[in-house]
Structure formats: C-alpha cells, structure tokens
Design a protein around this motif. Sequence first.
Motif, PDB file in Angstrom:
ATOM      1  N   ALA A 137      33.483  18.671 -72.999  1.00 19.30           N
ATOM      2  CA  ALA A 137      34.321  17.526 -72.674  1.00 19.30           C
ATOM      3  C   ALA A 137      35.775  17.853 -72.972  1.00 19.30           C
ATOM      4  CB  ALA A 137      33.888  16.289 -73.447  1.00 19.30           C
ATOM      5  N   ILE A 138      36.666  17.142 -72.277  1.00 21.79           N
ATOM      6  CA  ILE A 138      38.098  17.335 -72.461  1.00 21.79           C
ATOM      7  C   ILE A 138      38.789  15.983 -72.397  1.00 21.79           C
ATOM      8  CG2 ILE A 138      38.482  17.757 -69.987  1.00 21.79           C
ATOM      9  CD1 ILE A 138      40.606  19.855 -70.841  1.00 21.79           C
ATOM     10  N   SER A 139      39.766  15.794 -73.264  1.00 23.90           N
ATOM     11  CA  SER A 139      40.502  14.539 -73.272  1.00 23.90           C
ATOM     12  C   SER A 139      41.381  14.418 -72.029  1.00 23.90           C
ATOM     13  CB  SER A 139      41.373  14.456 -74.530  1.00 23.90           C
ATOM     14  OG  SER A 139      42.318  15.522 -74.541  1.00 23.90           O
ATOM     15  N   TRP A 140      41.879  13.211 -71.785  1.00 23.11           N
ATOM     16  CA  TRP A 140      42.737  13.000 -70.622  1.00 23.11           C
ATOM     17  C   TRP A 140      43.969  13.910 -70.672  1.00 23.11           C
ATOM     18  CZ3 TRP A 140      43.564  11.751 -65.893  1.00 23.11           C
ATOM     19  CH2 TRP A 140      44.857  11.465 -65.452  1.00 23.11           C
ATOM     20  N   SER A 141      44.542  14.062 -71.849  1.00 21.31           N
ATOM     21  CA  SER A 141      45.740  14.894 -71.984  1.00 21.31           C
ATOM     22  C   SER A 141      45.428  16.384 -71.915  1.00 21.31           C
ATOM     23  CB  SER A 141      46.430  14.603 -73.317  1.00 21.31           C
ATOM     24  OG  SER A 141      45.637  15.078 -74.399  1.00 21.31           O
ATOM     25  N   GLY A 142      44.163  16.734 -72.147  1.00 18.27           N
ATOM     26  CA  GLY A 142      43.788  18.143 -72.207  1.00 18.27           C
ATOM     27  C   GLY A 142      43.979  18.750 -73.581  1.00 18.27           C
ATOM     28  N   GLY A 143      44.471  17.973 -74.522  1.00 18.40           N
ATOM     29  CA  GLY A 143      44.755  18.493 -75.855  1.00 18.40           C
ATOM     30  C   GLY A 143      43.535  18.656 -76.736  1.00 18.40           C
ATOM     31  N   SER A 144      42.452  17.989 -76.399  1.00 21.76           N
ATOM     32  CA  SER A 144      41.223  18.079 -77.194  1.00 21.76           C
ATOM     33  C   SER A 144      40.066  18.481 -76.316  1.00 21.76           C
ATOM     34  CB  SER A 144      40.912  16.739 -77.854  1.00 21.76           C
ATOM     35  OG  SER A 144      41.906  16.375 -78.776  1.00 21.76           O
ATOM     36  N   THR A 145      39.254  19.402 -76.816  1.00 19.58           N
ATOM     37  CA  THR A 145      38.050  19.810 -76.115  1.00 19.58           C
ATOM     38  C   THR A 145      36.885  19.854 -77.094  1.00 19.58           C
ATOM     39  OG1 THR A 145      38.545  22.154 -76.480  1.00 19.58           O
ATOM     40  CG2 THR A 145      39.281  21.194 -74.390  1.00 19.58           C
ATOM     41  N   ARG A 164      41.708  21.111 -67.381  1.00 24.00           N
ATOM     42  CA  ARG A 164      42.023  20.104 -66.357  1.00 24.00           C
ATOM     43  C   ARG A 164      43.448  20.302 -65.854  1.00 24.00           C
ATOM     44  NH1 ARG A 164      40.440  14.796 -68.623  1.00 24.00           N
ATOM     45  NH2 ARG A 164      41.043  14.058 -66.537  1.00 24.00           N
ATOM     46  N   ASP A 165      43.649  19.878 -64.630  1.00 21.57           N
ATOM     47  CA  ASP A 165      44.961  19.861 -64.003  1.00 21.57           C
ATOM     48  C   ASP A 165      45.165  18.442 -63.495  1.00 21.57           C
ATOM     49  OD1 ASP A 165      47.176  20.033 -62.337  1.00 21.57           O
ATOM     50  OD2 ASP A 165      46.659  22.006 -61.579  1.00 21.57           O
ATOM     51  N   ASN A 166      45.881  17.633 -64.246  1.00 22.25           N
ATOM     52  CA  ASN A 166      46.020  16.226 -63.876  1.00 22.25           C
ATOM     53  C   ASN A 166      46.867  16.040 -62.618  1.00 22.25           C
ATOM     54  OD1 ASN A 166      44.355  15.316 -65.903  1.00 22.25           O
ATOM     55  ND2 ASN A 166      46.024  14.842 -67.318  1.00 22.25           N
ATOM     56  N   ALA A 167      47.735  16.986 -62.327  1.00 21.78           N
ATOM     57  CA  ALA A 167      48.508  16.896 -61.077  1.00 21.78           C
ATOM     58  C   ALA A 167      47.568  16.994 -59.882  1.00 21.78           C
ATOM     59  CB  ALA A 167      49.551  17.991 -61.033  1.00 21.78           C
ATOM     60  N   LYS A 175      44.349  16.224 -60.250  1.00 20.07           N
ATOM     61  CA  LYS A 175      43.261  15.292 -60.562  1.00 20.07           C
ATOM     62  C   LYS A 175      41.915  16.020 -60.549  1.00 20.07           C
ATOM     63  CE  LYS A 175      45.688  11.238 -58.786  1.00 20.07           C
ATOM     64  NZ  LYS A 175      45.633  10.066 -57.871  1.00 20.07           N
ATOM     65  N   THR A 176      41.886  17.163 -61.196  1.00 18.47           N
ATOM     66  CA  THR A 176      40.690  17.994 -61.180  1.00 18.47           C
ATOM     67  C   THR A 176      40.405  18.533 -62.579  1.00 18.47           C
ATOM     68  OG1 THR A 176      41.131  18.644 -58.887  1.00 18.47           O
ATOM     69  CG2 THR A 176      39.578  19.993 -60.125  1.00 18.47           C
ATOM     70  N   VAL A 177      39.128  18.518 -62.921  1.00 21.12           N
ATOM     71  CA  VAL A 177      38.633  19.115 -64.163  1.00 21.12           C
ATOM     72  C   VAL A 177      37.763  20.305 -63.786  1.00 21.12           C
ATOM     73  CG1 VAL A 177      37.213  18.751 -66.213  1.00 21.12           C
ATOM     74  CG2 VAL A 177      38.730  16.932 -65.397  1.00 21.12           C
ATOM     75  N   TYR A 178      37.912  21.382 -64.529  1.00 18.45           N
ATOM     76  CA  TYR A 178      37.193  22.615 -64.218  1.00 18.45           C
ATOM     77  C   TYR A 178      36.237  22.981 -65.356  1.00 18.45           C
ATOM     78  CZ  TYR A 178      41.137  23.037 -61.009  1.00 18.45           C
ATOM     79  OH  TYR A 178      42.081  22.806 -60.038  1.00 18.45           O
ATOM     80  N   LEU A 179      35.174  23.675 -64.988  1.00 13.24           N
ATOM     81  CA  LEU A 179      34.280  24.279 -65.968  1.00 13.24           C
ATOM     82  C   LEU A 179      34.095  25.732 -65.562  1.00 13.24           C
ATOM     83  CD1 LEU A 179      32.560  23.724 -68.520  1.00 13.24           C
ATOM     84  CD2 LEU A 179      30.597  23.485 -66.975  1.00 13.24           C
ATOM     85  N   GLN A 180      34.749  26.620 -66.297  1.00 16.37           N
ATOM     86  CA  GLN A 180      34.596  28.042 -66.057  1.00 16.37           C
ATOM     87  C   GLN A 180      33.398  28.530 -66.849  1.00 16.37           C
ATOM     88  OE1 GLN A 180      36.393  30.238 -64.050  1.00 16.37           O
ATOM     89  NE2 GLN A 180      34.798  31.702 -64.618  1.00 16.37           N
ATOM     90  N   MET A 181      32.430  29.092 -66.154  1.00 24.30           N
ATOM     91  CA  MET A 181      31.189  29.523 -66.789  1.00 24.30           C
ATOM     92  C   MET A 181      31.061  31.030 -66.656  1.00 24.30           C
ATOM     93  SD  MET A 181      28.635  26.491 -65.498  1.00 24.30           S
ATOM     94  CE  MET A 181      28.634  27.052 -63.804  1.00 24.30           C
ATOM     95  N   ASN A 182      31.041  31.719 -67.774  1.00 23.32           N
ATOM     96  CA  ASN A 182      30.907  33.174 -67.810  1.00 23.32           C
ATOM     97  C   ASN A 182      29.612  33.575 -68.501  1.00 23.32           C
ATOM     98  OD1 ASN A 182      33.513  33.344 -66.677  1.00 23.32           O
ATOM     99  ND2 ASN A 182      34.464  33.394 -68.703  1.00 23.32           N
ATOM    100  N   SER A 183      29.225  34.810 -68.314  1.00 21.65           N
ATOM    101  CA  SER A 183      28.010  35.344 -68.950  1.00 21.65           C
ATOM    102  C   SER A 183      26.813  34.428 -68.719  1.00 21.65           C
ATOM    103  CB  SER A 183      28.236  35.540 -70.447  1.00 21.65           C
ATOM    104  OG  SER A 183      29.315  36.415 -70.687  1.00 21.65           O
TER     105      SER A 183
END
Length: 123
Positions: free
Chosen positions: A50-58, A72-75, A77-85
């Motif tokens: 999870a990520i806060s609206w500001s992106g400051g907390s995960t 997230r990129d609020n400009a 309006k998208t939240v990303y989940l980068q999944m590795n391994s």
Amino acid sequence: QVQLVESGGGLVQAGGSLRLSCAVSGRTISSYATAWFLQAPGKERDFVAAISWSGGSTHYADSVKGRFTISRDNAKKTVYLQMNSLNPEDTADYYCAAQTLVYYVRTAGVHYWGTGTLVTVSS
C-alpha cells in the motif's frame, strides 16, 4: 466515489519481472491510500502493498519485501506495482484497492476495489 482500473498482468517466467498499473479516478481519491491485494485460486484475498496518497508512506507484506515496489504518479493518476524475482507462488489475480490508511492489511478496510488483473508465473 473512486474508480480503479488495473492493467499490466500477463504471463511471465519464474525469475522475471512485471509492472502492474492502477488508474485511479474519482472526486475523493485524495482521501484514500491505494493498495494491492492478490487472490490465488481457491484462496483468500491477501494484502500485498500500500502507498499513501502523497506517496510518502508505503507498507509491504513480508512475502514481497525486497521484490515488489509500490509507487504512484499523481499527475498521471496511476499507482504502480513493480514485481521482480517472480515465482510461481505469485500467480494470482491482483486487485487495486482504495483504503483509508496505508497500514491496513485486511480486506475489511477497503472501500473500493478494481476488477483485477491476472498474473501467471510459469516455472
């Protein structure tokens, strides 16, 4: 009201990477943190990150720490989940969710759900 639309799922080999996107819209989106949950066949829906609206907390589930990154990129309006391994145990439907607090990990704390995107990891 908040609308969430996931994309980016697909088939990937074990050890590979995938990036999921969640397009977030609605008049009250700034009131919510955004989270990802997964649901494997026949199992309950589990918290991933999870990520806060500001992106400051995960916040991350222990099972994905060091492998997955939420941003997230609020400009856009998208939240990303980068999944590795990725490994076959990561195979599941992945759902984007809007919840009040970033540290909530239960589905009961979710106010809005997306419809999900399927991730399949082959061995």
